[in-house]
Design an enzyme around this catalytic site. Structure first.
Site, PDB file in Angstrom:
ATOM      1  N   LYS A  22      50.977  40.649  34.632  1.00 18.56           N
ATOM      2  CA  LYS A  22      52.112  40.873  33.723  1.00 18.56           C
ATOM      3  C   LYS A  22      53.419  40.459  34.368  1.00 18.56           C
ATOM      4  O   LYS A  22      54.236  39.761  33.765  1.00 18.56           O
ATOM      5  CB  LYS A  22      52.171  42.361  33.348  1.00 18.56           C
ATOM      6  CG  LYS A  22      53.474  42.782  32.684  1.00 18.56           C
ATOM      7  CD  LYS A  22      53.509  44.260  32.356  1.00 18.56           C
ATOM      8  CE  LYS A  22      53.942  45.179  33.478  1.00 18.56           C
ATOM      9  NZ  LYS A  22      55.386  45.265  33.716  1.00 18.56           N
ATOM     10  N   ASN A  23      53.637  40.906  35.612  1.00 17.46           N
ATOM     11  CA  ASN A  23      54.946  40.691  36.230  1.00 17.46           C
ATOM     12  C   ASN A  23      55.163  39.262  36.728  1.00 17.46           C
ATOM     13  O   ASN A  23      56.261  38.921  37.167  1.00 17.46           O
ATOM     14  CB  ASN A  23      55.193  41.709  37.348  1.00 17.46           C
ATOM     15  CG  ASN A  23      55.415  43.103  36.769  1.00 17.46           C
ATOM     16  OD1 ASN A  23      55.614  43.246  35.558  1.00 17.46           O
ATOM     17  ND2 ASN A  23      55.376  44.114  37.614  1.00 17.46           N
ATOM     18  N   CYS A 122      66.163  54.340  31.969  1.00 16.14           N
ATOM     19  CA  CYS A 122      64.764  54.022  32.281  1.00 16.14           C
ATOM     20  C   CYS A 122      64.133  55.256  32.899  1.00 16.14           C
ATOM     21  O   CYS A 122      64.763  55.962  33.688  1.00 16.14           O
ATOM     22  CB  CYS A 122      64.701  52.864  33.261  1.00 16.14           C
ATOM     23  SG  CYS A 122      63.032  52.519  33.822  1.00 16.14           S
ATOM     24  N   ARG A 127      67.894  51.847  37.760  1.00 16.37           N
ATOM     25  CA  ARG A 127      67.608  50.416  37.639  1.00 16.37           C
ATOM     26  C   ARG A 127      68.795  49.585  37.115  1.00 16.37           C
ATOM     27  O   ARG A 127      68.703  48.947  36.064  1.00 16.37           O
ATOM     28  CB  ARG A 127      66.369  50.198  36.765  1.00 16.37           C
ATOM     29  CG  ARG A 127      65.175  50.941  37.297  1.00 16.37           C
ATOM     30  CD  ARG A 127      63.943  50.679  36.489  1.00 16.37           C
ATOM     31  NE  ARG A 127      63.324  49.404  36.749  1.00 16.37           N
ATOM     32  CZ  ARG A 127      62.264  48.950  36.103  1.00 16.37           C
ATOM     33  NH1 ARG A 127      61.728  49.676  35.153  1.00 16.37           N
ATOM     34  NH2 ARG A 127      61.766  47.778  36.398  1.00 16.37           N
ATOM     35  N   ASP A 310      54.335  50.060  42.489  1.00 20.48           N
ATOM     36  CA  ASP A 310      53.496  50.015  41.280  1.00 20.48           C
ATOM     37  C   ASP A 310      52.067  50.515  41.539  1.00 20.48           C
ATOM     38  O   ASP A 310      51.268  50.602  40.602  1.00 20.48           O
ATOM     39  CB  ASP A 310      53.441  48.590  40.706  1.00 20.48           C
ATOM     40  CG  ASP A 310      54.759  48.183  40.072  1.00 20.48           C
ATOM     41  OD1 ASP A 310      55.608  49.060  39.843  1.00 20.48           O
ATOM     42  OD2 ASP A 310      54.936  46.979  39.801  1.00 20.48           O
ATOM     43  N   ARG A 402      51.263  48.635  27.737  1.00 23.10           N
ATOM     44  CA  ARG A 402      52.283  47.643  28.123  1.00 23.10           C
ATOM     45  C   ARG A 402      51.784  46.754  29.258  1.00 23.10           C
ATOM     46  O   ARG A 402      52.191  45.597  29.355  1.00 23.10           O
ATOM     47  CB  ARG A 402      53.546  48.349  28.615  1.00 23.10           C
ATOM     48  CG  ARG A 402      54.313  49.052  27.552  1.00 23.10           C
ATOM     49  CD  ARG A 402      55.604  49.558  28.097  1.00 23.10           C
ATOM     50  NE  ARG A 402      56.380  48.472  28.698  1.00 23.10           N
ATOM     51  CZ  ARG A 402      57.548  48.625  29.268  1.00 23.10           C
ATOM     52  NH1 ARG A 402      58.093  49.809  29.332  1.00 23.10           N
ATOM     53  NH2 ARG A 402      58.188  47.600  29.771  1.00 23.10           N
TER      54      ARG A 402
HETATM   55  N1  EPU Z   1      68.307  47.403  41.940  1.00 24.10           N
HETATM   56  C1  EPU Z   1      69.675  47.568  41.890  1.00 24.10           C
HETATM   57  N2  EPU Z   1      70.433  46.579  41.323  1.00 24.10           N
HETATM   58  C2  EPU Z   1      69.885  45.458  40.797  1.00 24.10           C
HETATM   59  C3  EPU Z   1      68.489  45.271  40.858  1.00 24.10           C
HETATM   60  C4  EPU Z   1      67.726  46.282  41.445  1.00 24.10           C
HETATM   61  O1  EPU Z   1      70.202  48.593  42.351  1.00 24.10           O
HETATM   62  O2  EPU Z   1      70.645  44.614  40.299  1.00 24.10           O
HETATM   63  C5  EPU Z   1      67.460  48.443  42.563  1.00 24.10           C
HETATM   64  C6  EPU Z   1      66.547  49.134  41.553  1.00 24.10           C
HETATM   65  O3  EPU Z   1      67.205  50.171  40.874  1.00 24.10           O
HETATM   66  C7  EPU Z   1      65.427  49.611  42.439  1.00 24.10           C
HETATM   67  C8  EPU Z   1      65.312  48.497  43.506  1.00 24.10           C
HETATM   68  O4  EPU Z   1      66.568  47.817  43.463  1.00 24.10           O
HETATM   69  O5  EPU Z   1      65.770  50.815  43.060  1.00 24.10           O
HETATM   70  C9  EPU Z   1      64.215  47.490  43.283  1.00 24.10           C
HETATM   71  O6  EPU Z   1      64.188  47.084  41.917  1.00 24.10           O
HETATM   72  P1  EPU Z   1      63.713  45.643  41.440  1.00 24.10           P
HETATM   73  O7  EPU Z   1      64.888  44.915  40.911  1.00 24.10           O
HETATM   74  O8  EPU Z   1      62.909  44.984  42.501  1.00 24.10           O
HETATM   75  O9  EPU Z   1      62.761  46.023  40.224  1.00 24.10           O
HETATM   76  P2  EPU Z   1      62.563  45.147  38.928  1.00 24.10           P
HETATM   77  O10 EPU Z   1      62.701  43.741  39.283  1.00 24.10           O
HETATM   78  O11 EPU Z   1      63.374  45.704  37.819  1.00 24.10           O
HETATM   79  C10 EPU Z   1      60.003  44.714  39.211  1.00 24.10           C
HETATM   80  C11 EPU Z   1      58.770  44.981  38.418  1.00 24.10           C
HETATM   81  C12 EPU Z   1      58.484  46.473  38.444  1.00 24.10           C
HETATM   82  C13 EPU Z   1      58.300  46.905  39.901  1.00 24.10           C
HETATM   83  C14 EPU Z   1      59.538  46.533  40.715  1.00 24.10           C
HETATM   84  C15 EPU Z   1      59.414  46.822  42.196  1.00 24.10           C
HETATM   85  C16 EPU Z   1      58.799  43.200  36.787  1.00 24.10           C
HETATM   86  C17 EPU Z   1      58.957  42.794  35.380  1.00 24.10           C
HETATM   87  N3  EPU Z   1      58.963  44.501  37.062  1.00 24.10           N
HETATM   88  O12 EPU Z   1      61.044  45.454  38.585  1.00 24.10           O
HETATM   89  O13 EPU Z   1      57.266  46.670  37.736  1.00 24.10           O
HETATM   90  O14 EPU Z   1      58.091  48.296  39.977  1.00 24.10           O
HETATM   91  O15 EPU Z   1      59.823  45.125  40.557  1.00 24.10           O
HETATM   92  O16 EPU Z   1      58.329  46.152  42.729  1.00 24.10           O
HETATM   93  O17 EPU Z   1      58.517  42.382  37.645  1.00 24.10           O
HETATM   94  C18 EPU Z   1      55.690  47.873  36.483  1.00 24.10           C
HETATM   95  O18 EPU Z   1      55.036  46.827  36.352  1.00 24.10           O
HETATM   96  O19 EPU Z   1      55.235  49.009  36.165  1.00 24.10           O
HETATM   97  C19 EPU Z   1      57.044  47.822  37.013  1.00 24.10           C
HETATM   98  C20 EPU Z   1      57.929  48.797  36.824  1.00 24.10           C
END
Ligand code: EPU
Length: 425
Positions: A22-23, A122, A127, A310, A402
């Site tokens: 998915k990701n 969220c 996030r 995850d 999802r």
């Molecule tokens: N963060 C910030 N600012 C930003 C971006 C991130 O503070 O601009 C923080 C987040 O709040 C968090 C940390 O950085 O504390 C890491 O977040 P990240 O941005 O890596 O998460 P994401 O990209 O929103 C993806 C996956 C998630 C997975 C995380 C961590 C996708 C679509 N989603 O989310 O997947 O948990 O990386 O590996 O790729 C899931 O599949 O259940 C899922 C939640």
């Protein structure tokens, strides 16, 4: 709302095919926005989030054609973004799927403007998307918030040196996609090293992008004027595979997971081996066997190649029935312990101290009614239900849908006693 009814206690035996990730699929679908030529994407998992993403892209004017047969577990879509005429990601869709933010970078890079709703609250944590915004601003974009929307503009993005404050997966992906069409060279430091980022980079490279360093913490992108069409096959879902391995560790049994990439799963496999799982690579996947009660294993989530957040809920479910005490520390999201209270309803002994859960393994869990709160929490509850004595009812299974394709069918094929009860509505 659909529910699962699980009659626990049956060991898992047999084979299961792992779906596309998915990701990886979600950013790759967004990459179609970077070219006017068609992008064919293979091995797409037929999931609710994939549907939401294609709905979002269709709404923007992307033509989406299904090339696979109906009901296929490995969908093939052809996306053509030659006629994009609405540069907007509306709140109605973004609020149901945060990954919608991934259209921001490509839209801005190719069309010079984008209107993307801020995702809002969220369940698993705040996030924010500040790193996405800061990176695009460093590339010369103006980004402001108006009426809940990010309004972004740029004549042509310019290459820049960006160092993100923390490792962010979708942040890295958004900036890498934007940089593909920027004027000059972009360096992304502290980049996410997740295999999904590498898969996206491979798709972009096939489209003509000049990217090096994907899979390391420094990604370098030499911008080009335009990208072409390509044909890309999505990588296997390492989290789905890890979930099934945790399930067999908990219930005992012997399974063959087909289509898995062992190299992506080192941290999970290491912890599962410590727990007592026998596991080895085969020609087309992974073989795994568990014949003892799990040993307690301490976990600390971290960006890749560390232990994935995850996989945290699923591993905690295994630890609840381990022969001793373990700790699970969550370092990525501040509120990703919502499964704890539900696991306690099944008899798990868990105490939370800040970002750490302390789990005193018990000999058995007992079935009860529980509620799924988010995608991976649901998967943890399914594992607990499979091992609990008696019947476990898991409500709000839409969270699970999802990110897992027909999980109950795969579990039933492995001998799990799982039933989906459709909602009356
Ligand atoms: N963060 C910030 N600012 C930003 C971006 C991130 O503070 O601009 C923080 C987040 O709040 C968090 C940390 O950085 O504390 C890491 O977040 P990240 O941005 O890596 O998460 P994401 O990209 O929103 C993806 C996956 C998630 C997975 C995380 C961590 C996708 C679509 N989603 O989310 O997947 O948990 O990386 O590996 O790729 C899931 O599949 O259940 C899922 C939640």
């Amino acid at each position: 709302m659909d529910r699962f009814l699980i009659e626990g206690g049956a060991p898992l035996q047999g084979e299961a095919l792992v779906s596309g990730a998915k990701n990886a699929a979600l950013p790759i679908l967004c990459a179609s926005l970077l070219s006017s030529q068609p992008l064919v994407v293979r091995n797409l998992p037929p999931l609710r989030d994939v549907r939401t993403m294609t709905k979002l892209l269709t709404g923007m004017g992307v033509t989406v054609q299904t090339l696979s047969s109906e009901g296929s577990a490995q969908e093939i879509l052809k996306l053509e973004a030659g006629g994009v005429d609405k540069l907007e990601a509306p709140y109605e869709l973004v609020k149901t799927m945060r990954a919608s933010i991934l259209v921001l970078g490509p839209m801005l890079a190719r069309f010079g403007q984008a209107l993307v709703s801020l995702p809002g609250g969220c369940a698993i944590g705040q996030r924010p998307v500040d790193q996405h915004i800061r990176g695009l601003q460093a590339m010369g974009a103006s980004v402001e918030v108006q009426k809940g929307y990010l309004v972004a503009r740029a004549s042509r993005l310019k290459g820049a040196h960006i160092a993100t404050d923390m490792v962010t997966v979708t942040g890295t992906e958004n900036l890498m996609m934007a940089a593909c069409l920027a004027d000059g060279c972009t360096v992304i430091d502290n980049a996410a090293r997740e295999p999904e980022v590498v898969d996206l980079a491979q798709c972009l490279i096939a489209m003509g992008a000049k990217i090096s360093g994907a899979g390391t913490d420094r990604i370098v992108v030499e911008g080009v004027r335009e990208l072409r069409g390509a044909d890309h096959c999505v990588m296997p879902d390492r989290i789905e595979a890890g979930t099934f391995l945790c399930a067999v560790m908990a219930t005992g049994g012997e399974i063959l997971l087909k289509g898995v990439c062992e190299a992506h799963m080192a941290a999970t496999l290491d912890k599962l081996r410590q727990s007592g799982l026998q596991v080895r690579a085969t020609d087309d996947g992974l073989w795994a066997k568990a014949d003892k009660r799990p040993l307690p294993v301490d976990i600390r989530t971290a960006p890749y190649p560390g232990f994935a957040t995850d996989m945290q809920a699923q591993f905690m479910a295994v630890n609840t029935i381990a022969q001793g005490t373990s700790t699970v520390a969550e370092t990525i999201f501040e509120n990703r312990f919502m499964h704890v209270q539900e696991l306690q309803r099944l008899g798990a002994q868990i105490r939370i101290d800040g970002h750490t859960a302390i789990i005193q393994g018990v000999k058995k869990l007992t079935g009860a009614a529980v509620m799924a709160t988010d995608l991976r929490a649901s998967a943890g509850l399914v594992i607990a239900g499979l091992v609990a004595e008696g019947e476990t009812e898991i409500d709000r299974i839409y969270h699970l849908d999802r990110g897992y394709d027909r999980m109950e069918d795969k579990l039933i094929a492995l001998g799990g006693r799982v039933r989906r009860v459709k909602s009356a509505a």
